[in-house]
Design a protein around this motif. Structure first.
Motif, PDB file in Angstrom:
ATOM      1  N   SER A  32       0.690  -1.202  -0.079  1.00 14.82           N
ATOM      2  CA  SER A  32       0.102  -0.162  -0.012  1.00 14.82           C
ATOM      3  C   SER A  32       0.811   1.236   0.173  1.00 14.82           C
ATOM      4  O   SER A  32       0.811   2.202  -0.742  1.00 14.82           O
ATOM      5  CB  SER A  32      -0.826  -0.065   1.391  1.00 14.82           C
ATOM      6  N   THR A  33       1.791   1.148   0.849  1.00  9.24           N
ATOM      7  CA  THR A  33       2.722   2.511   0.821  1.00  9.24           C
ATOM      8  C   THR A  33       3.614   2.555  -0.331  1.00  9.24           C
ATOM      9  O   THR A  33       3.776   3.803  -0.732  1.00  9.24           O
ATOM     10  CB  THR A  33       3.444   2.612   2.263  1.00  9.24           C
TER      11      THR A  33
ATOM     12  N   GLU B 213       2.486   1.740  -3.282  1.00  9.44           N
ATOM     13  CA  GLU B 213       1.332   2.365  -4.350  1.00  9.44           C
ATOM     14  C   GLU B 213       1.220   3.670  -4.056  1.00  9.44           C
ATOM     15  O   GLU B 213       1.083   4.659  -5.101  1.00  9.44           O
ATOM     16  CB  GLU B 213       0.173   1.541  -4.187  1.00  9.44           C
ATOM     17  N   GLU B 214       1.292   4.266  -2.931  1.00  5.82           N
ATOM     18  CA  GLU B 214       1.096   5.676  -2.440  1.00  5.82           C
ATOM     19  C   GLU B 214       2.430   6.366  -3.257  1.00  5.82           C
ATOM     20  O   GLU B 214       2.486   7.364  -3.901  1.00  5.82           O
ATOM     21  CB  GLU B 214       1.209   6.097  -0.979  1.00  5.82           C
ATOM     22  N   THR B 215       3.472   5.808  -3.156  1.00  5.42           N
ATOM     23  CA  THR B 215       4.846   6.624  -3.541  1.00  5.42           C
ATOM     24  C   THR B 215       4.657   6.548  -5.062  1.00  5.42           C
ATOM     25  O   THR B 215       5.085   7.553  -5.709  1.00  5.42           O
ATOM     26  CB  THR B 215       5.975   5.685  -3.236  1.00  5.42           C
TER      27      THR B 215
ATOM     28  N   ALA C  62       2.241   6.858  -6.978  1.00  7.00           N
ATOM     29  CA  ALA C  62       1.018   7.666  -7.385  1.00  7.00           C
ATOM     30  C   ALA C  62       1.927   8.912  -7.505  1.00  7.00           C
ATOM     31  O   ALA C  62       1.727   9.794  -8.318  1.00  7.00           O
ATOM     32  CB  ALA C  62       0.045   7.908  -6.503  1.00  7.00           C
TER      33      ALA C  62
ATOM     34  N   ARG D 190       5.088  12.123   2.447  1.00  2.07           N
ATOM     35  CA  ARG D 190       4.632  10.516   3.022  1.00  2.07           C
ATOM     36  C   ARG D 190       5.447  10.594   4.490  1.00  2.07           C
ATOM     37  O   ARG D 190       5.186   9.617   4.986  1.00  2.07           O
ATOM     38  CB  ARG D 190       5.483   9.498   1.989  1.00  2.07           C
TER      39      ARG D 190
END
Length: 105
Positions: free
Chosen positions: A9-10, A12-14, A16, A31
């Motif tokens: 998940s983290t 995937e945030e990166t 984006a 982040r």
């Protein structure tokens, strides 16, 4: 496991933020992570198939990149410290690590 899914998940945030062409220091700030952690995410994303075209904005300028590439060839490996020892302190570990993204085949 929970830890694995949390990392995914983290990551995937990166991803984006990378796709928005935001620089590593800014992503780390957004982040609340270290630049090293962000680079680890980017390395994993590239290993999983994120096209280098998407991270091309992170590539060091051509002259510095060539010097880093030559140093990696000289060391015959992928470790950062021997490359930094060759190049000296005017090259940061982050810059060397960013260059390494583009040297993996």
């Amino acid at each position: 496991t929970k830890i694995l899914s949390a990392f995914s998940s983290t990551k995937e945030e990166t991803k984006a933020l990378v796709l928005q062409k935001i620089h590593i220091a800014k992503i780390a700030e957004i982040r609340n992570l270290t630049p090293e952690t962000i680079l680890a995410h980017i390395e994993k994303l590239c290993a999983e198939g994120l096209p280098l075209l998407e991270v091309n904005y992170l590539k060091p300028d051509p002259e510095r990149f060539e010097k880093i590439a030559t140093a990696f060839k000289t060391t015959n490996g992928t470790q950062l410290t021997p490359v930094r020892e060759i190049l000296g302190e005017s090259y940061s570990y982050e810059e060397i690590r960013r260059a390494r993204l583009f040297l993996k085949s």
